[in-house]
Every structure is written in structure tokens, then in C-alpha cells.
Motif scaffolding. Structure first.
Motif, PDB file in Angstrom:
ATOM      1  N   THR A  41     -26.512  11.747 -17.253  1.00  0.00           N
ATOM      2  CA  THR A  41     -27.125  10.758 -16.373  1.00  0.00           C
ATOM      3  C   THR A  41     -28.519  10.461 -16.907  1.00  0.00           C
ATOM      4  OG1 THR A  41     -27.980  12.481 -14.899  1.00  0.00           O
ATOM      5  CG2 THR A  41     -25.849  11.495 -14.319  1.00  0.00           C
ATOM      6  N   GLY A  42     -29.128   9.410 -16.394  1.00  0.00           N
ATOM      7  CA  GLY A  42     -30.485   9.120 -16.819  1.00  0.00           C
ATOM      8  C   GLY A  42     -30.881   7.693 -16.557  1.00  0.00           C
ATOM      9  N   VAL A  43     -32.093   7.386 -17.030  1.00  0.00           N
ATOM     10  CA  VAL A  43     -32.678   6.066 -16.849  1.00  0.00           C
ATOM     11  C   VAL A  43     -33.075   5.520 -18.214  1.00  0.00           C
ATOM     12  CG1 VAL A  43     -34.583   4.777 -15.809  1.00  0.00           C
ATOM     13  CG2 VAL A  43     -33.524   6.653 -14.555  1.00  0.00           C
ATOM     14  N   PHE A  44     -32.691   4.275 -18.469  1.00  0.00           N
ATOM     15  CA  PHE A  44     -33.008   3.557 -19.696  1.00  0.00           C
ATOM     16  C   PHE A  44     -34.175   2.625 -19.406  1.00  0.00           C
ATOM     17  CE2 PHE A  44     -32.394  -0.582 -21.747  1.00  0.00           C
ATOM     18  CZ  PHE A  44     -32.466  -0.233 -23.095  1.00  0.00           C
ATOM     19  N   LEU A  45     -35.174   2.592 -20.296  1.00  0.00           N
ATOM     20  CA  LEU A  45     -36.295   1.660 -20.167  1.00  0.00           C
ATOM     21  C   LEU A  45     -36.212   0.656 -21.302  1.00  0.00           C
ATOM     22  CD1 LEU A  45     -38.981   0.837 -18.758  1.00  0.00           C
ATOM     23  CD2 LEU A  45     -40.122   2.165 -20.537  1.00  0.00           C
ATOM     24  N   ASP A  46     -36.064  -0.614 -20.958  1.00  0.00           N
ATOM     25  CA  ASP A  46     -35.974  -1.677 -21.945  1.00  0.00           C
ATOM     26  C   ASP A  46     -37.380  -2.083 -22.368  1.00  0.00           C
ATOM     27  OD1 ASP A  46     -35.599  -4.072 -23.352  1.00  0.00           O
ATOM     28  OD2 ASP A  46     -33.774  -4.509 -22.228  1.00  0.00           O
ATOM     29  N   GLY A  47     -37.707  -1.850 -23.634  1.00  0.00           N
ATOM     30  CA  GLY A  47     -39.024  -2.200 -24.144  1.00  0.00           C
ATOM     31  C   GLY A  47     -39.262  -3.699 -24.214  1.00  0.00           C
ATOM     32  N   PHE A  48     -38.208  -4.487 -24.064  1.00  0.00           N
ATOM     33  CA  PHE A  48     -38.343  -5.954 -24.099  1.00  0.00           C
ATOM     34  C   PHE A  48     -39.143  -6.453 -22.906  1.00  0.00           C
ATOM     35  CE2 PHE A  48     -36.606 -10.124 -22.805  1.00  0.00           C
ATOM     36  CZ  PHE A  48     -37.053 -10.877 -23.874  1.00  0.00           C
ATOM     37  N   ASP A  49     -38.798  -5.987 -21.719  1.00  0.00           N
ATOM     38  CA  ASP A  49     -39.492  -6.463 -20.514  1.00  0.00           C
ATOM     39  C   ASP A  49     -39.922  -5.330 -19.579  1.00  0.00           C
ATOM     40  OD1 ASP A  49     -37.045  -5.688 -19.540  1.00  0.00           O
ATOM     41  OD2 ASP A  49     -36.427  -7.678 -18.882  1.00  0.00           O
ATOM     42  N   GLN A  50     -39.894  -4.098 -20.076  1.00  0.00           N
ATOM     43  CA  GLN A  50     -40.350  -2.929 -19.318  1.00  0.00           C
ATOM     44  C   GLN A  50     -39.575  -2.725 -18.013  1.00  0.00           C
ATOM     45  OE1 GLN A  50     -42.579  -0.989 -21.022  1.00  0.00           O
ATOM     46  NE2 GLN A  50     -42.206  -2.562 -22.536  1.00  0.00           N
ATOM     47  N   LYS A  51     -38.300  -3.066 -18.012  1.00  0.00           N
ATOM     48  CA  LYS A  51     -37.471  -2.848 -16.827  1.00  0.00           C
ATOM     49  C   LYS A  51     -36.579  -1.631 -17.046  1.00  0.00           C
ATOM     50  CE  LYS A  51     -37.479  -7.548 -15.121  1.00  0.00           C
ATOM     51  NZ  LYS A  51     -36.697  -8.731 -14.792  1.00  0.00           N
ATOM     52  N   SER A  52     -36.350  -0.879 -15.967  1.00  0.00           N
ATOM     53  CA  SER A  52     -35.538   0.336 -16.041  1.00  0.00           C
ATOM     54  C   SER A  52     -34.163   0.096 -15.431  1.00  0.00           C
ATOM     55  CB  SER A  52     -36.217   1.471 -15.270  1.00  0.00           C
ATOM     56  OG  SER A  52     -37.438   1.795 -15.869  1.00  0.00           O
ATOM     57  N   PHE A  53     -33.162   0.766 -16.022  1.00  0.00           N
ATOM     58  CA  PHE A  53     -31.785   0.659 -15.554  1.00  0.00           C
ATOM     59  C   PHE A  53     -31.134   2.025 -15.652  1.00  0.00           C
ATOM     60  CE2 PHE A  53     -33.140  -3.286 -17.456  1.00  0.00           C
ATOM     61  CZ  PHE A  53     -32.852  -4.206 -16.464  1.00  0.00           C
ATOM     62  N   ASP A  54     -30.330   2.383 -14.659  1.00  0.00           N
ATOM     63  CA  ASP A  54     -29.574   3.628 -14.725  1.00  0.00           C
ATOM     64  C   ASP A  54     -28.509   3.512 -15.799  1.00  0.00           C
ATOM     65  OD1 ASP A  54     -30.979   4.788 -12.636  1.00  0.00           O
ATOM     66  OD2 ASP A  54     -29.527   4.192 -11.116  1.00  0.00           O
ATOM     67  N   ILE A  55     -28.306   4.596 -16.539  1.00  0.00           N
ATOM     68  CA  ILE A  55     -27.207   4.578 -17.501  1.00  0.00           C
ATOM     69  C   ILE A  55     -25.893   4.780 -16.754  1.00  0.00           C
ATOM     70  CG2 ILE A  55     -28.715   5.402 -19.354  1.00  0.00           C
ATOM     71  CD1 ILE A  55     -27.093   8.062 -19.205  1.00  0.00           C
ATOM     72  N   LYS A  56     -24.814   4.296 -17.345  1.00  0.00           N
ATOM     73  CA  LYS A  56     -23.477   4.413 -16.745  1.00  0.00           C
ATOM     74  C   LYS A  56     -22.556   5.105 -17.747  1.00  0.00           C
ATOM     75  CE  LYS A  56     -24.016   0.037 -14.228  1.00  0.00           C
ATOM     76  NZ  LYS A  56     -24.497   0.645 -13.036  1.00  0.00           N
ATOM     77  N   ASN A  57     -21.509   5.729 -17.232  1.00  0.00           N
ATOM     78  CA  ASN A  57     -20.454   6.331 -18.059  1.00  0.00           C
ATOM     79  C   ASN A  57     -21.009   7.307 -19.099  1.00  0.00           C
ATOM     80  OD1 ASN A  57     -18.610   4.578 -16.731  1.00  0.00           O
ATOM     81  ND2 ASN A  57     -19.134   2.962 -18.170  1.00  0.00           N
ATOM     82  N   GLY A  58     -22.077   8.018 -18.751  1.00  0.00           N
ATOM     83  CA  GLY A  58     -22.689   8.941 -19.696  1.00  0.00           C
ATOM     84  C   GLY A  58     -21.880  10.213 -19.855  1.00  0.00           C
ATOM     85  N   LYS A  59     -21.677  10.629 -21.117  1.00  0.00           N
ATOM     86  CA  LYS A  59     -20.968  11.889 -21.343  1.00  0.00           C
ATOM     87  C   LYS A  59     -21.380  12.497 -22.678  1.00  0.00           C
ATOM     88  CE  LYS A  59     -16.778   9.473 -22.697  1.00  0.00           C
ATOM     89  NZ  LYS A  59     -16.100   8.476 -21.959  1.00  0.00           N
ATOM     90  N   VAL A  60     -21.228  13.806 -22.745  1.00  0.00           N
ATOM     91  CA  VAL A  60     -21.475  14.561 -23.971  1.00  0.00           C
ATOM     92  C   VAL A  60     -20.296  15.500 -24.147  1.00  0.00           C
ATOM     93  CG1 VAL A  60     -23.008  16.153 -25.178  1.00  0.00           C
ATOM     94  CG2 VAL A  60     -23.975  14.527 -23.546  1.00  0.00           C
ATOM     95  N   LYS A  61     -19.646  15.405 -25.301  1.00  0.00           N
ATOM     96  CA  LYS A  61     -18.519  16.295 -25.570  1.00  0.00           C
ATOM     97  C   LYS A  61     -18.521  16.640 -27.045  1.00  0.00           C
ATOM     98  CE  LYS A  61     -13.630  17.032 -24.975  1.00  0.00           C
ATOM     99  NZ  LYS A  61     -12.358  16.576 -24.522  1.00  0.00           N
TER     100      LYS A  61
END
Length: 127
Positions: A41-61
Motif C-alpha cells: 500500500t502507499g501514496v504516490f506523489l506526482d511531481g508534475f503537479d504535486q498531487k498525491s494518489f493512493d496506489i492500487k493493486n500493490g503487491k510484492v512476491k
């Protein structure tokens, strides 16, 4: 460090990377990720316009990291699928960017785990 608690297999942390835009500019991106078992899980910060979005479908295997970022753009959406191999403080792989209903564009992606100030990343795009 406890066994099984190796940073080489844990994607938790603040990550930064740079993308090249079609017009030749570069934009710094960042994300704060938290791994719980195989769930990411986590939050992505877009350096283009400084807006944050939750990540989806995150996994590590088995050291493979993947997540999706969906964000509005003008009257459409941009969907970016990130896939990479986790190795210490680096995730290296590919990303697929899809603008609306256009065909996806594939690009290389290399993120570095860094300082906890990922939220202060500024774009490097020149006016």
C-alpha cells in the motif's frame, strides 16, 4: 536485524524516480510504500503537479514489486502500471502508461529508496 526482516526483500520506504516526458523534459516522482506480507500500500506523489494518489493493486512476491496509479488528467485518466524487481534500495523494471483509451506506452523505470522527504520532491521540468 532479524532474520526475514531484510531490506532486500521489503519494499517499505520512500522511493524516488525520474520519468522522461515525450517533449524531453524530466519529472521527479515519488512514493511512500508500506509492505505487509505480499500486500503493498502507499501514496504516490506526482511531481508534475504535486498531487498525491493512493496506489492500487500493490503487491510484492519473490522480490517482484507491482502497483498501479490512476489519476485524472484534463477530461481523461492516466493509468500507470509499475512492475519491477526489488534489490536492496533499488526497484528496476518497466512501467506502462495509458492515456484514456490510447495504446499503452512502455518505459524503463528505476526507483531508489531514499530519505523520508519524498513528499517534498519538486519537478525538474524547465518552463
Amino acid at each position: 536485524m532479524l532474520a526475514g526482516d531484510s531490506p532486500a526483500t521489503d519494499a517499505t520506504g520512500s522511493w524516488k524516480w525520474t520519468i522522461q516526458t515525450p517533449d524531453g523534459n524530466s519529472i521527479d516522482m515519488s512514493a511512500k510504500l508500506t509492505q505487509d506480507g505480499q500486500k503493498l500500500t502507499g501514496v504516490f506523489l506526482d511531481g508534475f503537479d504535486q498531487k498525491s494518489f493512493d496506489i492500487k493493486n500493490g503487491k510484492v512476491k519473490d522480490g517482484e514489486v507491482s502497483f498501479t496509479v490512476v489519476r485524472p488528467f484534463n477530461d481523461d485518466t492516466i493509468t500507470v502500471n509499475y512492475d519491477g524487481k526489488l534489490g536492496g534500495d533499488t526497484i528496476k523494471g518497466t512501467l506502462n502508461v495509458k492515456f484514456g483509451d490510447q495504446d499503452p506506452m512502455k518505459n524503463d523505470w528505476e526507483a531508489k529508496r531514499g530519505a523520508d522527504d519524498a513528499s517534498t520532491t519538486q519537478p525538474t521540468t524547465q518552463p
